[in-house]
Design a protein around this motif. Structure first.
Motif, PDB file in Angstrom:
ATOM      1  N   ARG A 280       0.844  -1.197   0.000  1.00 25.66           N
ATOM      2  CA  ARG A 280       0.000   0.000   0.000  1.00 25.66           C
ATOM      3  C   ARG A 280       0.880   1.247   0.000  1.00 25.66           C
ATOM      4  O   ARG A 280       1.772   1.383   0.841  1.00 25.66           O
ATOM      5  N   ILE A 281       0.599   2.153  -0.927  1.00 22.95           N
ATOM      6  CA  ILE A 281       1.368   3.379  -1.054  1.00 22.95           C
ATOM      7  C   ILE A 281       0.647   4.492  -0.279  1.00 22.95           C
ATOM      8  O   ILE A 281      -0.566   4.656  -0.421  1.00 22.95           O
ATOM      9  N   PRO A 282       1.355   5.273   0.517  1.00 14.32           N
ATOM     10  CA  PRO A 282       0.714   6.348   1.279  1.00 14.32           C
ATOM     11  C   PRO A 282      -0.064   7.312   0.376  1.00 14.32           C
ATOM     12  O   PRO A 282       0.416   7.690  -0.695  1.00 14.32           O
ATOM     13  N   ARG A 283      -1.251   7.717   0.822  1.00  9.14           N
ATOM     14  CA  ARG A 283      -2.152   8.570   0.038  1.00  9.14           C
ATOM     15  C   ARG A 283      -1.520   9.891  -0.381  1.00  9.14           C
ATOM     16  O   ARG A 283      -1.851  10.430  -1.430  1.00  9.14           O
ATOM     17  N   ALA A 284      -0.640  10.435   0.435  1.00 13.65           N
ATOM     18  CA  ALA A 284      -0.050  11.743   0.144  1.00 13.65           C
ATOM     19  C   ALA A 284       1.121  11.670  -0.841  1.00 13.65           C
ATOM     20  O   ALA A 284       1.537  12.690  -1.375  1.00 13.65           O
ATOM     21  N   TRP A 285       1.648  10.482  -1.073  1.00  9.00           N
ATOM     22  CA  TRP A 285       2.770  10.354  -2.005  1.00  9.00           C
ATOM     23  C   TRP A 285       2.312  10.662  -3.418  1.00  9.00           C
ATOM     24  O   TRP A 285       1.194  10.335  -3.814  1.00  9.00           O
ATOM     25  N   THR A 286       3.213  11.249  -4.182  1.00 14.96           N
ATOM     26  CA  THR A 286       2.926  11.494  -5.594  1.00 14.96           C
ATOM     27  C   THR A 286       3.346  10.278  -6.413  1.00 14.96           C
ATOM     28  O   THR A 286       4.074   9.396  -5.930  1.00 14.96           O
ATOM     29  N   VAL A 287       2.911  10.274  -7.639  1.00 18.15           N
ATOM     30  CA  VAL A 287       3.296   9.219  -8.580  1.00 18.15           C
ATOM     31  C   VAL A 287       4.821   9.168  -8.681  1.00 18.15           C
ATOM     32  O   VAL A 287       5.430   8.097  -8.674  1.00 18.15           O
ATOM     33  N   GLN A 288       5.436  10.337  -8.755  1.00 18.64           N
ATOM     34  CA  GLN A 288       6.897  10.396  -8.858  1.00 18.64           C
ATOM     35  C   GLN A 288       7.561   9.814  -7.607  1.00 18.64           C
ATOM     36  O   GLN A 288       8.513   9.042  -7.713  1.00 18.64           O
TER      37      GLN A 288
END
Length: 89
Positions: A64-72
């Motif tokens: 799971r990737i943190p919601r605030a992270w950007t695609v980059q």
């Protein structure tokens, strides 16, 4: 492979929850995971998957990737596979 340019669209392969259709969705390197989840959900929710009052999560390689992270920040590349689903609390 070169780093994505901030305003250059990135095509990704995506699957939403229990849906049976793989999607080709265009995202931007500056999109957050919340935005990526919404972009994927827009093609499915209310069509083949029921809408729910729940947060969406983006997973890459079962992480799971943190919601605030950007695609980059997440390192998502063109044609990479992502999985989006509702989060049960």
């Amino acid at each position: 492979m070169a780093e994505p340019v901030a305003d250059q669209p990135i095509p990704i392969n995506a699957l939403f929850g229990s849906d049976f259709v793989a999607l080709l969705v265009t995202i931007l390197p500056t999109d957050t995971m919340a935005e990526v989840g919404a972009k994927v959900a827009a093609h499915v929710v209310g069509k083949r998957v029921a809408a729910r009052d729940a947060e969406l999560a983006v997973y890459i390689h079962d992480r799971r990737i943190p919601r605030a992270w950007t695609v980059q920040q997440a390192g998502i590349r063109p044609r990479q596979f992502v999985f989006v689903d509702y989060v049960d609390r």
